[in-house]
Design a protein around this motif. Structure first.
Motif, PDB file in Angstrom:
ATOM      1  N   UNK A 120     -27.469  10.964 -38.194  1.00 60.92           N
ATOM      2  CA  UNK A 120     -27.751   9.801 -37.345  1.00 60.92           C
ATOM      3  C   UNK A 120     -29.192   9.648 -36.928  1.00 60.92           C
ATOM      4  N   UNK A 121     -30.119  10.180 -37.712  1.00 55.92           N
ATOM      5  CA  UNK A 121     -31.542  10.113 -37.333  1.00 55.92           C
ATOM      6  C   UNK A 121     -32.341   9.104 -38.152  1.00 55.92           C
ATOM      7  N   UNK A 122     -31.656   8.207 -38.861  1.00 56.28           N
ATOM      8  CA  UNK A 122     -32.312   7.150 -39.652  1.00 56.28           C
ATOM      9  C   UNK A 122     -33.219   7.705 -40.738  1.00 56.28           C
ATOM     10  N   UNK A 123     -32.857   8.842 -41.290  1.00 55.77           N
ATOM     11  CA  UNK A 123     -33.699   9.463 -42.322  1.00 55.77           C
ATOM     12  C   UNK A 123     -33.154   9.289 -43.733  1.00 55.77           C
ATOM     13  N   UNK A 124     -31.823   9.271 -43.905  1.00 56.86           N
ATOM     14  CA  UNK A 124     -31.283   9.256 -45.269  1.00 56.86           C
ATOM     15  C   UNK A 124     -30.986   7.851 -45.794  1.00 56.86           C
ATOM     16  N   UNK A 125     -30.602   6.941 -44.933  1.00 50.01           N
ATOM     17  CA  UNK A 125     -30.294   5.586 -45.360  1.00 50.01           C
ATOM     18  C   UNK A 125     -28.926   5.418 -46.002  1.00 50.01           C
ATOM     19  N   UNK A 136     -37.990   3.362 -36.494  1.00 50.83           N
ATOM     20  CA  UNK A 136     -37.482   4.349 -37.455  1.00 50.83           C
ATOM     21  C   UNK A 136     -36.498   3.702 -38.429  1.00 50.83           C
ATOM     22  N   UNK A 137     -35.627   2.827 -37.907  1.00 50.08           N
ATOM     23  CA  UNK A 137     -34.668   2.136 -38.766  1.00 50.08           C
ATOM     24  C   UNK A 137     -35.395   1.162 -39.692  1.00 50.08           C
ATOM     25  N   UNK A 138     -36.332   0.418 -39.161  1.00 51.96           N
ATOM     26  CA  UNK A 138     -37.105  -0.533 -39.963  1.00 51.96           C
ATOM     27  C   UNK A 138     -37.832   0.186 -41.109  1.00 51.96           C
ATOM     28  N   UNK A 139     -38.435   1.324 -40.794  1.00 49.16           N
ATOM     29  CA  UNK A 139     -39.149   2.099 -41.812  1.00 49.16           C
ATOM     30  C   UNK A 139     -38.214   2.537 -42.937  1.00 49.16           C
ATOM     31  N   UNK A 174     -32.110  -2.382 -52.434  1.00 50.64           N
ATOM     32  CA  UNK A 174     -30.985  -3.245 -52.092  1.00 50.64           C
ATOM     33  C   UNK A 174     -30.956  -3.691 -50.647  1.00 50.64           C
ATOM     34  N   UNK A 175     -31.906  -3.241 -49.828  1.00 48.82           N
ATOM     35  CA  UNK A 175     -31.951  -3.677 -48.431  1.00 48.82           C
ATOM     36  C   UNK A 175     -32.368  -5.137 -48.386  1.00 48.82           C
ATOM     37  N   UNK A 176     -31.803  -5.866 -47.447  1.00 46.28           N
ATOM     38  CA  UNK A 176     -32.109  -7.280 -47.292  1.00 46.28           C
ATOM     39  C   UNK A 176     -32.164  -7.632 -45.813  1.00 46.28           C
ATOM     40  N   UNK A 209     -28.577  -3.176 -41.956  1.00 41.75           N
ATOM     41  CA  UNK A 209     -28.737  -2.292 -40.796  1.00 41.75           C
ATOM     42  C   UNK A 209     -28.284  -0.905 -41.209  1.00 41.75           C
ATOM     43  N   UNK A 210     -28.722   0.084 -40.449  1.00 41.77           N
ATOM     44  CA  UNK A 210     -28.222   1.443 -40.613  1.00 41.77           C
ATOM     45  C   UNK A 210     -27.136   1.634 -39.558  1.00 41.77           C
ATOM     46  N   UNK A 211     -25.946   2.018 -39.998  1.00 43.93           N
ATOM     47  CA  UNK A 211     -24.810   2.156 -39.087  1.00 43.93           C
ATOM     48  C   UNK A 211     -25.045   3.230 -38.025  1.00 43.93           C
ATOM     49  N   UNK A 212     -25.918   4.195 -38.322  1.00 45.23           N
ATOM     50  CA  UNK A 212     -26.194   5.257 -37.345  1.00 45.23           C
ATOM     51  C   UNK A 212     -27.142   4.783 -36.238  1.00 45.23           C
ATOM     52  N   UNK A 213     -27.788   3.649 -36.426  1.00 39.69           N
ATOM     53  CA  UNK A 213     -28.770   3.163 -35.461  1.00 39.69           C
ATOM     54  C   UNK A 213     -28.312   1.921 -34.703  1.00 39.69           C
TER      55      UNK A 213
END
Length: 95
Positions: free
Chosen positions: A35-40, A59-62, A69-71, A75-79
């Motif tokens: 849940x640290x927005x590192x793996x995606x 961190x999520x934006x980065x 495939x991001x658009x 969003x990242x579900x962990x963030x």
């Protein structure tokens, strides 16, 4: 909140992360970073209710900018956390 493609709907408390809501709906989603927005790996698409979620932090934006495939609906579900209005529809992405 509704999870696609299954269409399962679940009620979760305000402030709950999408990751928690997905699990409450009985769905599974990959995640390696705790849940640290590192793996995606918990990348989802928000099909409805974008404004019902927390703001995207740096961190999520980065991480999203580095994902294939991001658009604009990503969003990242962990963030992403649910706000007052949880009429949110997300789509799980198969990686």
């Amino acid at each position: 909140m509704t999870v696609l493609p299954s269409g399962k709907t679940v009620q979760v408390a305000r402030g709950a992360k999408l990751l928690e809501a997905i699990a409450a709906a009985g769905e599974t989603i990959a995640q390696r970073c705790g849940g640290r927005a590192r793996c995606g790996e918990c990348h989802v698409l928000v099909r409805q209710g974008w404004r019902g979620l927390s703001k995207v932090r740096q961190a999520e934006r980065d991480r999203l900018t580095q994902l294939c495939g991001a658009e604009s609906l990503s969003r990242l579900a962990c963030q992403a956390a649910l706000g007052v209005h949880n009429k949110v529809v997300i789509e799980l992405i198969n990686h």
